[in-house]
Design a protein around this motif. Structure first.
Motif, PDB file in Angstrom:
ATOM      1  N   SER A 172       0.543  -1.095  -0.060  1.00  0.00           N
ATOM      2  CA  SER A 172      -0.292  -0.049  -0.079  1.00  0.00           C
ATOM      3  C   SER A 172       1.224   1.371  -0.082  1.00  0.00           C
ATOM      4  CB  SER A 172      -0.574  -0.006   1.318  1.00  0.00           C
ATOM      5  OG  SER A 172      -1.612  -1.018   1.097  1.00  0.00           O
ATOM      6  N   TRP A 173       1.398   0.777   1.127  1.00  0.00           N
ATOM      7  CA  TRP A 173       2.657   2.431   0.441  1.00  0.00           C
ATOM      8  C   TRP A 173       3.443   2.630  -0.397  1.00  0.00           C
ATOM      9  CZ3 TRP A 173       8.292   2.781  -0.630  1.00  0.00           C
ATOM     10  CH2 TRP A 173       8.903   3.946   0.474  1.00  0.00           C
ATOM     11  N   HIS A 174       3.685   1.429  -1.033  1.00  0.00           N
ATOM     12  CA  HIS A 174       4.431   1.931  -2.553  1.00  0.00           C
ATOM     13  C   HIS A 174       3.639   2.634  -3.135  1.00  0.00           C
ATOM     14  CE1 HIS A 174       6.202   0.315  -6.485  1.00  0.00           C
ATOM     15  NE2 HIS A 174       6.946   0.589  -5.704  1.00  0.00           N
ATOM     16  N   GLN A 270      13.207  -5.552  -7.855  1.00  0.00           N
ATOM     17  CA  GLN A 270      12.045  -5.335  -7.298  1.00  0.00           C
ATOM     18  C   GLN A 270      11.544  -6.292  -8.576  1.00  0.00           C
ATOM     19  OE1 GLN A 270      10.236  -3.150  -5.007  1.00  0.00           O
ATOM     20  NE2 GLN A 270      12.442  -1.580  -4.806  1.00  0.00           N
ATOM     21  N   TRP A 271      10.458  -6.907  -7.526  1.00  0.00           N
ATOM     22  CA  TRP A 271      10.387  -8.090  -8.216  1.00  0.00           C
ATOM     23  C   TRP A 271       8.667  -7.742  -8.640  1.00  0.00           C
ATOM     24  CZ3 TRP A 271      13.542 -12.107 -10.340  1.00  0.00           C
ATOM     25  CH2 TRP A 271      14.870 -12.422  -9.398  1.00  0.00           C
ATOM     26  N   ARG A 272       8.862  -8.119  -9.631  1.00  0.00           N
ATOM     27  CA  ARG A 272       7.324  -8.648 -10.529  1.00  0.00           C
ATOM     28  C   ARG A 272       6.978  -9.755 -10.769  1.00  0.00           C
ATOM     29  NH1 ARG A 272       7.588  -3.168 -11.540  1.00  0.00           N
ATOM     30  NH2 ARG A 272       6.123  -1.733 -10.239  1.00  0.00           N
ATOM     31  N   ARG A 281       2.395  -5.039  -7.872  1.00  0.00           N
ATOM     32  CA  ARG A 281       2.843  -4.361  -6.429  1.00  0.00           C
ATOM     33  C   ARG A 281       4.282  -5.274  -6.880  1.00  0.00           C
ATOM     34  NH1 ARG A 281      -2.317  -4.611  -4.782  1.00  0.00           N
ATOM     35  NH2 ARG A 281      -2.097  -6.512  -3.736  1.00  0.00           N
ATOM     36  N   ALA A 282       5.418  -4.306  -6.705  1.00  0.00           N
ATOM     37  CA  ALA A 282       6.399  -5.143  -6.886  1.00  0.00           C
ATOM     38  C   ALA A 282       7.106  -5.265  -5.163  1.00  0.00           C
ATOM     39  CB  ALA A 282       7.506  -4.217  -7.498  1.00  0.00           C
ATOM     40  N   HIS A 283       7.978  -6.126  -5.423  1.00  0.00           N
ATOM     41  CA  HIS A 283       8.710  -6.300  -3.896  1.00  0.00           C
ATOM     42  C   HIS A 283      10.006  -6.272  -3.512  1.00  0.00           C
ATOM     43  CE1 HIS A 283       4.945  -7.179  -1.971  1.00  0.00           C
ATOM     44  NE2 HIS A 283       4.278  -7.956  -2.775  1.00  0.00           N
ATOM     45  N   PRO A 284      10.938  -5.968  -3.430  1.00  0.00           N
ATOM     46  CA  PRO A 284      11.893  -5.911  -3.296  1.00  0.00           C
ATOM     47  C   PRO A 284      12.667  -7.057  -2.798  1.00  0.00           C
ATOM     48  CG  PRO A 284      11.719  -4.624  -1.794  1.00  0.00           C
ATOM     49  CD  PRO A 284      10.726  -5.079  -2.081  1.00  0.00           C
TER      50      PRO A 284
END
Length: 465
Positions: A172-174, A270-272, A281-284
Protein backbone atom coordinates in the motif's frame (compact mmCIF):
# COMPACT_ATOMS: atom_id res chain seq x y z
CA UNK A 1 16.51 -29.55 0.24
CA UNK A 2 20.26 -28.97 -0.13
CA UNK A 3 21.51 -27.08 -3.15
CA UNK A 4 25.14 -27.18 -4.21
CA UNK A 5 26.99 -24.06 -5.17
CA UNK A 6 27.48 -24.31 -8.90
CA UNK A 7 30.52 -22.88 -10.73
CA UNK A 8 29.98 -20.04 -13.19
CA UNK A 9 28.19 -21.18 -16.34
CA UNK A 10 29.93 -18.66 -18.60
CA UNK A 11 32.34 -15.74 -18.36
CA UNK A 12 30.61 -12.53 -17.36
CA UNK A 13 31.20 -9.08 -18.71
CA UNK A 14 33.39 -7.07 -16.35
CA UNK A 15 31.25 -4.43 -14.64
CA UNK A 16 32.80 -0.98 -14.28
CA UNK A 17 33.93 0.21 -10.86
CA UNK A 18 32.22 3.41 -9.72
CA UNK A 19 34.78 6.17 -8.95
CA UNK A 20 34.47 7.20 -5.29
CA UNK A 21 34.69 10.91 -6.11
CA UNK A 22 31.37 10.74 -7.98
CA UNK A 23 29.55 10.86 -4.63
CA UNK A 24 31.02 14.27 -3.80
CA UNK A 25 30.39 15.47 -7.36
CA UNK A 26 26.74 14.40 -7.21
CA UNK A 27 26.16 16.12 -3.88
CA UNK A 28 27.90 19.21 -5.22
CA UNK A 29 25.59 19.35 -8.24
CA UNK A 30 22.56 19.26 -5.93
CA UNK A 31 23.88 22.18 -3.86
CA UNK A 32 24.80 24.14 -6.99
CA UNK A 33 21.23 23.78 -8.24
CA UNK A 34 19.99 25.47 -5.06
CA UNK A 35 22.52 28.29 -5.50
CA UNK A 36 21.38 28.76 -9.11
CA UNK A 37 17.77 29.10 -7.95
CA UNK A 38 18.83 31.69 -5.37
CA UNK A 39 20.88 33.61 -7.95
CA UNK A 40 17.98 33.68 -10.43
CA UNK A 41 15.64 34.97 -7.70
CA UNK A 42 18.13 37.74 -6.86
CA UNK A 43 18.50 38.60 -10.56
CA UNK A 44 14.71 38.93 -10.83
CA UNK A 45 14.59 41.65 -8.14
CA UNK A 46 14.01 39.28 -5.24
CA UNK A 47 16.22 41.22 -2.81
CA UNK A 48 14.92 44.62 -3.94
CA UNK A 49 11.34 43.54 -3.31
CA UNK A 50 12.26 42.56 0.24
CA UNK A 51 13.00 46.22 0.93
CA UNK A 52 9.64 47.42 -0.36
CA UNK A 53 6.19 47.42 1.22
CA UNK A 54 5.31 44.42 3.40
CA UNK A 55 3.04 42.79 0.76
CA UNK A 56 5.89 42.92 -1.76
CA UNK A 57 8.31 41.51 0.80
CA UNK A 58 6.01 38.57 1.64
CA UNK A 59 5.37 37.92 -2.05
CA UNK A 60 9.12 37.92 -2.74
CA UNK A 61 9.73 35.43 0.08
CA UNK A 62 6.84 33.38 -1.29
CA UNK A 63 8.53 33.30 -4.68
CA UNK A 64 11.80 32.15 -3.13
CA UNK A 65 10.22 29.38 -1.04
CA UNK A 66 8.24 28.23 -4.08
CA UNK A 67 11.34 28.11 -6.26
CA UNK A 68 13.31 26.19 -3.65
CA UNK A 69 10.40 23.78 -3.15
CA UNK A 70 10.21 23.21 -6.92
CA UNK A 71 13.95 22.59 -7.17
CA UNK A 72 13.84 20.09 -4.29
CA UNK A 73 10.81 18.34 -5.76
CA UNK A 74 12.61 17.84 -9.06
CA UNK A 75 15.76 16.67 -7.27
CA UNK A 76 13.57 14.21 -5.39
CA UNK A 77 12.18 12.92 -8.68
CA UNK A 78 15.76 12.33 -9.84
CA UNK A 79 16.43 10.39 -6.63
CA UNK A 80 13.30 8.30 -7.26
CA UNK A 81 14.16 7.69 -10.92
CA UNK A 82 16.50 4.75 -10.17
CA UNK A 83 19.34 6.20 -12.26
CA UNK A 84 22.08 3.51 -12.08
CA UNK A 85 24.85 6.04 -11.52
CA UNK A 86 23.00 7.56 -8.56
CA UNK A 87 22.14 4.12 -7.15
CA UNK A 88 25.73 2.87 -7.36
CA UNK A 89 27.28 6.03 -5.94
CA UNK A 90 25.03 6.60 -2.94
CA UNK A 91 23.26 3.31 -2.23
CA UNK A 92 19.71 2.73 -1.05
CA UNK A 93 20.31 3.59 2.60
CA UNK A 94 21.67 7.05 1.90
CA UNK A 95 19.16 7.72 -0.89
CA UNK A 96 16.29 6.76 1.42
CA UNK A 97 17.51 9.23 4.06
CA UNK A 98 17.95 11.99 1.50
CA UNK A 99 14.62 11.21 -0.10
CA UNK A 100 12.90 11.59 3.26
CA UNK A 101 14.77 14.80 4.18
CA UNK A 102 14.24 16.42 0.77
CA UNK A 103 10.59 15.35 0.71
CA UNK A 104 9.72 16.94 4.03
CA UNK A 105 11.84 20.03 3.30
CA UNK A 106 10.18 20.63 -0.08
CA UNK A 107 6.75 20.12 1.50
CA UNK A 108 7.39 22.67 4.24
CA UNK A 109 8.73 25.15 1.69
CA UNK A 110 5.68 24.54 -0.49
CA UNK A 111 3.35 25.29 2.45
CA UNK A 112 5.34 28.45 3.22
CA UNK A 113 5.07 29.44 -0.45
CA UNK A 114 1.28 29.10 -0.42
CA UNK A 115 0.88 31.03 2.83
CA UNK A 116 3.29 33.86 1.95
CA UNK A 117 2.00 34.35 -1.60
CA UNK A 118 -1.63 34.38 -0.46
CA UNK A 119 -1.04 36.90 2.34
CA UNK A 120 1.19 39.03 0.11
CA UNK A 121 -1.34 39.15 -2.71
CA UNK A 122 -4.17 39.84 -0.26
CA UNK A 123 -2.19 42.72 1.26
CA UNK A 124 -1.44 44.23 -2.15
CA UNK A 125 -5.08 43.97 -3.27
CA UNK A 126 -6.41 44.89 0.21
CA UNK A 127 -8.69 41.86 0.30
CA UNK A 128 -9.26 39.16 2.90
CA UNK A 129 -6.93 36.13 2.85
CA UNK A 130 -9.59 33.40 2.28
CA UNK A 131 -11.07 35.38 -0.63
CA UNK A 132 -7.62 35.88 -2.15
CA UNK A 133 -6.83 32.18 -1.82
CA UNK A 134 -10.07 31.30 -3.59
CA UNK A 135 -9.31 33.74 -6.39
CA UNK A 136 -5.79 32.36 -6.80
CA UNK A 137 -7.06 28.79 -7.08
CA UNK A 138 -10.00 29.50 -9.38
CA UNK A 139 -8.84 32.36 -11.61
CA UNK A 140 -5.06 32.00 -12.07
CA UNK A 141 -3.81 29.73 -14.91
CA UNK A 142 -2.67 26.32 -13.75
CA UNK A 143 -3.73 26.79 -10.14
CA UNK A 144 -6.46 24.15 -10.16
CA UNK A 145 -3.88 21.63 -11.35
CA UNK A 146 -1.45 22.88 -8.71
CA UNK A 147 -4.11 22.44 -6.01
CA UNK A 148 -4.74 18.85 -7.07
CA UNK A 149 -1.01 18.17 -7.16
CA UNK A 150 -0.57 19.70 -3.70
CA UNK A 151 -3.28 17.46 -2.26
CA UNK A 152 -1.55 14.40 -3.72
CA UNK A 153 1.78 15.50 -2.25
CA UNK A 154 0.07 16.00 1.13
CA UNK A 155 -1.15 12.38 0.90
CA UNK A 156 2.38 11.17 0.17
CA UNK A 157 3.87 13.20 3.03
CA UNK A 158 1.28 12.00 5.56
CA UNK A 159 1.86 8.35 4.65
CA UNK A 160 5.62 8.91 4.96
CA UNK A 161 5.40 9.74 8.65
CA UNK A 162 6.68 6.92 10.82
CA UNK A 163 3.40 6.46 12.68
CA UNK A 164 1.51 6.08 9.40
CA UNK A 165 4.13 3.82 7.82
CA UNK A 166 3.90 1.37 10.71
CA UNK A 167 0.19 0.91 9.97
CA UNK A 168 0.59 0.42 6.22
CA UNK A 169 1.57 -2.68 4.32
CA UNK A 170 4.60 -2.22 2.07
CA UNK A 171 2.39 -2.81 -0.99
CA UNK A 172 0.00 0.00 0.00
CA UNK A 173 2.83 2.40 0.87
CA UNK A 174 4.59 1.74 -2.43
CA UNK A 175 1.40 2.29 -4.46
CA UNK A 176 0.58 5.54 -2.66
CA UNK A 177 4.07 6.86 -3.26
CA UNK A 178 3.68 6.47 -7.01
CA UNK A 179 1.24 9.39 -6.73
CA UNK A 180 4.25 11.58 -5.98
CA UNK A 181 5.06 11.61 -9.69
CA UNK A 182 1.54 12.77 -10.52
CA UNK A 183 1.62 15.32 -7.71
CA UNK A 184 4.86 16.85 -8.97
CA UNK A 185 3.57 16.84 -12.54
CA UNK A 186 0.42 18.74 -11.53
CA UNK A 187 1.96 21.08 -8.96
CA UNK A 188 4.74 22.60 -11.05
CA UNK A 189 3.21 23.75 -14.39
CA UNK A 190 1.57 26.86 -12.86
CA UNK A 191 5.10 28.21 -12.56
CA UNK A 192 5.36 28.19 -16.36
CA UNK A 193 2.23 30.30 -16.86
CA UNK A 194 2.27 32.69 -13.90
CA UNK A 195 5.66 32.55 -12.18
CA UNK A 196 7.54 35.85 -12.32
CA UNK A 197 10.83 33.99 -12.06
CA UNK A 198 9.92 31.90 -15.10
CA UNK A 199 8.17 34.31 -17.45
CA UNK A 200 10.46 37.29 -16.82
CA UNK A 201 13.87 35.78 -17.56
CA UNK A 202 15.30 33.76 -20.43
CA UNK A 203 17.97 32.35 -18.11
CA UNK A 204 15.29 31.19 -15.67
CA UNK A 205 13.29 29.52 -18.42
CA UNK A 206 16.41 27.76 -19.71
CA UNK A 207 17.29 26.47 -16.24
CA UNK A 208 13.83 25.25 -15.33
CA UNK A 209 13.12 23.63 -18.70
CA UNK A 210 16.46 21.81 -18.45
CA UNK A 211 15.66 20.56 -14.96
CA UNK A 212 12.14 19.51 -15.99
CA UNK A 213 13.50 17.64 -19.00
CA UNK A 214 16.20 15.90 -16.94
CA UNK A 215 13.70 14.75 -14.30
CA UNK A 216 11.08 13.58 -16.80
CA UNK A 217 13.69 11.93 -19.03
CA UNK A 218 15.24 10.05 -16.12
CA UNK A 219 11.86 8.64 -15.09
CA UNK A 220 10.92 7.62 -18.63
CA UNK A 221 14.29 6.01 -19.34
CA UNK A 222 15.13 4.29 -16.06
CA UNK A 223 11.70 3.58 -14.53
CA UNK A 224 9.98 2.64 -17.81
CA UNK A 225 12.27 2.15 -20.81
CA UNK A 226 15.16 0.16 -19.34
CA UNK A 227 12.93 -2.26 -17.33
CA UNK A 228 10.81 -2.94 -20.42
CA UNK A 229 13.89 -3.59 -22.55
CA UNK A 230 15.60 -5.70 -19.88
CA UNK A 231 12.53 -7.90 -19.32
CA UNK A 232 12.02 -8.36 -23.06
CA UNK A 233 15.65 -9.44 -23.41
CA UNK A 234 16.04 -11.78 -20.44
CA UNK A 235 12.48 -13.22 -20.15
CA UNK A 236 12.82 -14.59 -16.63
CA UNK A 237 10.63 -17.51 -15.58
CA UNK A 238 10.34 -19.50 -12.36
CA UNK A 239 12.32 -22.71 -12.67
CA UNK A 240 11.52 -24.20 -9.26
CA UNK A 241 10.42 -23.24 -5.77
CA UNK A 242 12.16 -24.75 -2.73
CA UNK A 243 11.07 -24.59 0.92
CA UNK A 244 14.19 -23.73 2.93
CA UNK A 245 12.56 -23.81 6.36
CA UNK A 246 9.53 -22.56 8.28
CA UNK A 247 8.20 -19.54 6.39
CA UNK A 248 11.29 -19.38 4.16
CA UNK A 249 11.15 -20.04 0.42
CA UNK A 250 13.75 -19.90 -2.36
CA UNK A 251 12.78 -19.24 -5.95
CA UNK A 252 15.14 -20.25 -8.76
CA UNK A 253 14.71 -18.42 -12.07
CA UNK A 254 16.07 -19.00 -15.55
CA UNK A 255 16.17 -16.71 -18.55
CA UNK A 256 18.07 -15.67 -21.65
CA UNK A 257 21.54 -14.08 -21.68
CA UNK A 258 21.74 -13.90 -17.89
CA UNK A 259 25.52 -13.55 -18.18
CA UNK A 260 24.76 -10.10 -19.69
CA UNK A 261 22.61 -8.98 -16.79
CA UNK A 262 24.63 -6.17 -15.12
CA UNK A 263 24.19 -7.34 -11.52
CA UNK A 264 26.63 -7.92 -8.68
CA UNK A 265 26.28 -10.29 -5.75
CA UNK A 266 24.63 -8.47 -2.85
CA UNK A 267 22.25 -6.43 -5.00
CA UNK A 268 18.47 -6.70 -5.20
CA UNK A 269 15.70 -6.30 -7.76
CA UNK A 270 12.12 -5.16 -7.54
CA UNK A 271 10.16 -8.30 -8.45
CA UNK A 272 6.72 -8.83 -9.99
CA UNK A 273 5.43 -12.34 -10.63
CA UNK A 274 2.67 -12.73 -13.22
CA UNK A 275 0.69 -15.20 -11.14
CA UNK A 276 -2.64 -13.37 -10.90
CA UNK A 277 -4.16 -10.29 -9.26
CA UNK A 278 -1.66 -8.16 -7.40
CA UNK A 279 1.17 -8.78 -9.86
CA UNK A 280 1.55 -5.02 -10.44
CA UNK A 281 2.90 -4.45 -6.89
CA UNK A 282 6.66 -4.85 -6.85
CA UNK A 283 8.63 -6.29 -3.92
CA UNK A 284 12.36 -5.85 -3.21
CA UNK A 285 14.21 -9.15 -2.85
CA UNK A 286 17.98 -9.62 -2.78
CA UNK A 287 19.73 -12.34 -4.72
CA UNK A 288 20.66 -15.12 -2.32
CA UNK A 289 23.21 -16.78 -4.60
CA UNK A 290 25.94 -15.50 -6.89
CA UNK A 291 24.34 -14.28 -10.13
CA UNK A 292 26.77 -15.92 -12.57
CA UNK A 293 25.63 -19.56 -12.52
CA UNK A 294 23.03 -19.30 -15.27
CA UNK A 295 20.32 -19.19 -12.57
CA UNK A 296 19.08 -16.41 -10.31
CA UNK A 297 17.90 -17.22 -6.81
CA UNK A 298 15.96 -15.15 -4.32
CA UNK A 299 14.96 -16.27 -0.84
CA UNK A 300 11.86 -14.78 0.76
CA UNK A 301 10.58 -14.85 4.31
CA UNK A 302 6.81 -14.88 4.81
CA UNK A 303 6.25 -11.41 6.28
CA UNK A 304 3.05 -10.34 4.51
CA UNK A 305 0.58 -10.90 1.70
CA UNK A 306 3.09 -10.37 -1.10
CA UNK A 307 5.85 -12.54 0.34
CA UNK A 308 3.40 -15.31 1.27
CA UNK A 309 2.46 -15.68 -2.42
CA UNK A 310 6.03 -16.57 -3.33
CA UNK A 311 5.70 -20.04 -1.79
CA UNK A 312 2.77 -20.75 -4.13
CA UNK A 313 4.54 -19.83 -7.37
CA UNK A 314 4.50 -22.47 -10.09
CA UNK A 315 7.32 -23.34 -12.50
CA UNK A 316 6.96 -21.39 -15.74
CA UNK A 317 5.51 -18.26 -14.08
CA UNK A 318 6.90 -15.12 -15.75
CA UNK A 319 8.84 -12.70 -13.56
CA UNK A 320 9.37 -9.00 -14.24
CA UNK A 321 12.30 -7.15 -12.69
CA UNK A 322 13.48 -3.61 -12.09
CA UNK A 323 17.07 -3.15 -11.12
CA UNK A 324 19.62 -4.14 -10.02
CA UNK A 325 19.83 -1.79 -7.03
CA UNK A 326 21.95 -1.49 -3.89
CA UNK A 327 25.66 -1.14 -3.20
CA UNK A 328 26.16 -3.96 -0.68
CA UNK A 329 28.68 -5.43 -3.12
CA UNK A 330 32.35 -6.27 -3.36
CA UNK A 331 32.86 -3.56 -5.97
CA UNK A 332 35.52 -1.73 -3.93
CA UNK A 333 36.96 -4.73 -2.11
CA UNK A 334 40.62 -4.86 -3.08
CA UNK A 335 41.62 -7.86 -1.00
CA UNK A 336 42.19 -8.51 2.66
CA UNK A 337 39.83 -9.74 5.38
CA UNK A 338 36.06 -9.31 5.39
CA UNK A 339 33.56 -9.56 8.24
CA UNK A 340 29.93 -10.17 7.36
CA UNK A 341 27.21 -9.62 9.96
CA UNK A 342 23.75 -10.98 9.18
CA UNK A 343 20.50 -11.02 11.11
CA UNK A 344 17.72 -13.37 10.06
CA UNK A 345 16.85 -13.18 6.37
CA UNK A 346 19.65 -10.62 6.02
CA UNK A 347 21.99 -13.54 5.43
CA UNK A 348 20.78 -13.85 1.82
CA UNK A 349 22.79 -11.08 0.10
CA UNK A 350 25.83 -11.92 2.25
CA UNK A 351 25.62 -15.53 1.13
CA UNK A 352 25.72 -14.33 -2.47
CA UNK A 353 28.71 -12.12 -1.64
CA UNK A 354 30.64 -15.00 -0.14
CA UNK A 355 30.30 -16.87 -3.41
CA UNK A 356 31.69 -13.96 -5.45
CA UNK A 357 34.43 -12.32 -3.38
CA UNK A 358 37.97 -13.51 -4.10
CA UNK A 359 39.18 -14.52 -0.66
CA UNK A 360 41.95 -16.67 0.70
CA UNK A 361 41.00 -19.34 3.28
CA UNK A 362 40.49 -17.74 6.68
CA UNK A 363 39.96 -14.20 5.36
CA UNK A 364 36.16 -14.24 5.73
CA UNK A 365 34.14 -14.37 8.94
CA UNK A 366 30.35 -14.59 8.78
CA UNK A 367 28.52 -13.82 12.03
CA UNK A 368 24.94 -15.07 11.75
CA UNK A 369 22.40 -13.80 14.29
CA UNK A 370 19.17 -15.81 14.58
CA UNK A 371 16.51 -16.39 17.21
CA UNK A 372 17.03 -20.15 17.34
CA UNK A 373 18.64 -23.07 15.55
CA UNK A 374 15.42 -23.64 13.61
CA UNK A 375 15.65 -20.14 12.13
CA UNK A 376 19.10 -20.67 10.62
CA UNK A 377 18.82 -20.82 6.84
CA UNK A 378 21.21 -22.40 4.33
CA UNK A 379 23.09 -24.42 6.92
CA UNK A 380 24.31 -26.85 4.22
CA UNK A 381 25.67 -24.07 2.01
CA UNK A 382 27.36 -22.36 4.93
CA UNK A 383 28.99 -25.67 5.92
CA UNK A 384 30.16 -26.07 2.31
CA UNK A 385 31.70 -22.58 2.34
CA UNK A 386 33.42 -23.36 5.64
CA UNK A 387 34.89 -26.63 4.37
CA UNK A 388 35.86 -25.69 0.82
CA UNK A 389 36.59 -21.95 1.02
CA UNK A 390 37.74 -21.54 4.59
CA UNK A 391 34.90 -19.22 5.64
CA UNK A 392 34.65 -18.95 9.43
CA UNK A 393 30.97 -19.08 10.39
CA UNK A 394 29.89 -17.95 13.86
CA UNK A 395 26.27 -18.45 14.97
CA UNK A 396 24.82 -16.16 17.64
CA UNK A 397 21.49 -17.69 18.65
CA UNK A 398 18.82 -16.87 21.17
CA UNK A 399 16.45 -14.07 22.16
CA UNK A 400 17.45 -10.43 21.88
CA UNK A 401 19.33 -8.62 24.60
CA UNK A 402 17.23 -6.30 26.75
CA UNK A 403 19.01 -3.22 25.43
CA UNK A 404 19.75 -1.67 22.06
CA UNK A 405 22.23 -4.22 20.81
CA UNK A 406 23.04 -6.51 17.92
CA UNK A 407 23.79 -9.33 20.39
CA UNK A 408 21.63 -12.08 21.84
CA UNK A 409 20.77 -12.02 25.53
CA UNK A 410 23.40 -14.69 26.24
CA UNK A 411 26.17 -12.23 25.29
CA UNK A 412 24.62 -9.15 26.88
CA UNK A 413 27.34 -9.08 29.53
CA UNK A 414 29.80 -7.86 26.90
CA UNK A 415 29.75 -4.50 25.20
CA UNK A 416 28.73 -4.60 21.54
CA UNK A 417 32.24 -3.70 20.36
CA UNK A 418 34.02 -6.13 22.68
CA UNK A 419 31.79 -9.00 21.55
CA UNK A 420 32.52 -8.16 17.93
CA UNK A 421 36.27 -8.12 18.56
CA UNK A 422 35.99 -11.57 20.15
CA UNK A 423 34.08 -13.20 17.30
CA UNK A 424 36.00 -11.31 14.57
CA UNK A 425 39.45 -10.31 15.89
CA UNK A 426 40.49 -8.77 12.55
CA UNK A 427 37.45 -6.48 12.26
CA UNK A 428 39.52 -3.28 12.51
CA UNK A 429 41.38 -4.18 9.30
CA UNK A 430 38.40 -5.62 7.44
CA UNK A 431 35.68 -4.60 5.04
CA UNK A 432 32.49 -5.03 7.08
CA UNK A 433 29.18 -5.97 5.42
CA UNK A 434 25.93 -5.80 7.40
CA UNK A 435 22.38 -6.75 6.51
CA UNK A 436 19.32 -7.05 8.73
CA UNK A 437 16.51 -5.07 10.35
CA UNK A 438 17.08 -1.34 10.75
CA UNK A 439 17.66 -1.12 14.53
CA UNK A 440 19.92 -4.19 14.51
CA UNK A 441 21.98 -2.85 11.60
CA UNK A 442 22.44 0.53 13.29
CA UNK A 443 23.68 -1.19 16.47
CA UNK A 444 25.99 -3.53 14.54
CA UNK A 445 27.48 -0.67 12.50
CA UNK A 446 28.11 1.32 15.69
CA UNK A 447 29.86 -1.71 17.19
CA UNK A 448 32.05 -2.07 14.10
CA UNK A 449 33.11 1.59 14.24
CA UNK A 450 33.88 1.35 17.96
CA UNK A 451 35.88 -1.83 17.32
CA UNK A 452 38.11 0.12 14.91
CA UNK A 453 36.60 -0.50 11.47
CA UNK A 454 36.94 2.46 9.12
CA UNK A 455 33.53 4.04 8.43
CA UNK A 456 34.23 4.04 4.68
CA UNK A 457 34.67 0.25 4.82
CA UNK A 458 31.37 -0.45 6.59
CA UNK A 459 28.70 -1.40 4.03
CA UNK A 460 25.05 -1.77 5.01
CA UNK A 461 21.72 -2.81 3.54
CA UNK A 462 18.75 -2.30 5.84
CA UNK A 463 15.32 -3.90 5.67
CA UNK A 464 13.41 -0.63 6.01
CA UNK A 465 11.10 1.51 3.85
Amino acid sequence: MTTTLAPPAAPRAVLPVTPKWWADAGAGVAWVSMLVVLALWVANDGVQDLGGAWPDALTSLGRLTGLLASDLLLLQVLLMARVPLVERVFGQDRLARWHRWIGFSSFHLMVAHIVLITIGYAGAARTDVPGELWELVVDYPGMLLATAGTLLLVLVVVTSMRAARRKLRYESWHLLHLYAYLGVGLALPHQIWTGTDFTGSAWSRAYWWTLYAAAAGAVLVWRVGVPLWRNARHRLVVDRVVAEGPGLTSVYLRGRDLDRLPVRAGQFFQWRFLDGPGWSRAHPYSLSATPHTGVLRITVKDLGDGSARVARLRPGTRALIEGPYGRLTGEHHSGGPVVLLACGIGVTPLLALLGELHLAPGQATLVYRAGSEAEVAFRAELDWLARHRGVRVVYLLGPRARRESWLPASAAGLSDAEALRRVAPHVAAADVYLCGPEAWTVAAAAAARTAGAAPARIHTEQFAW
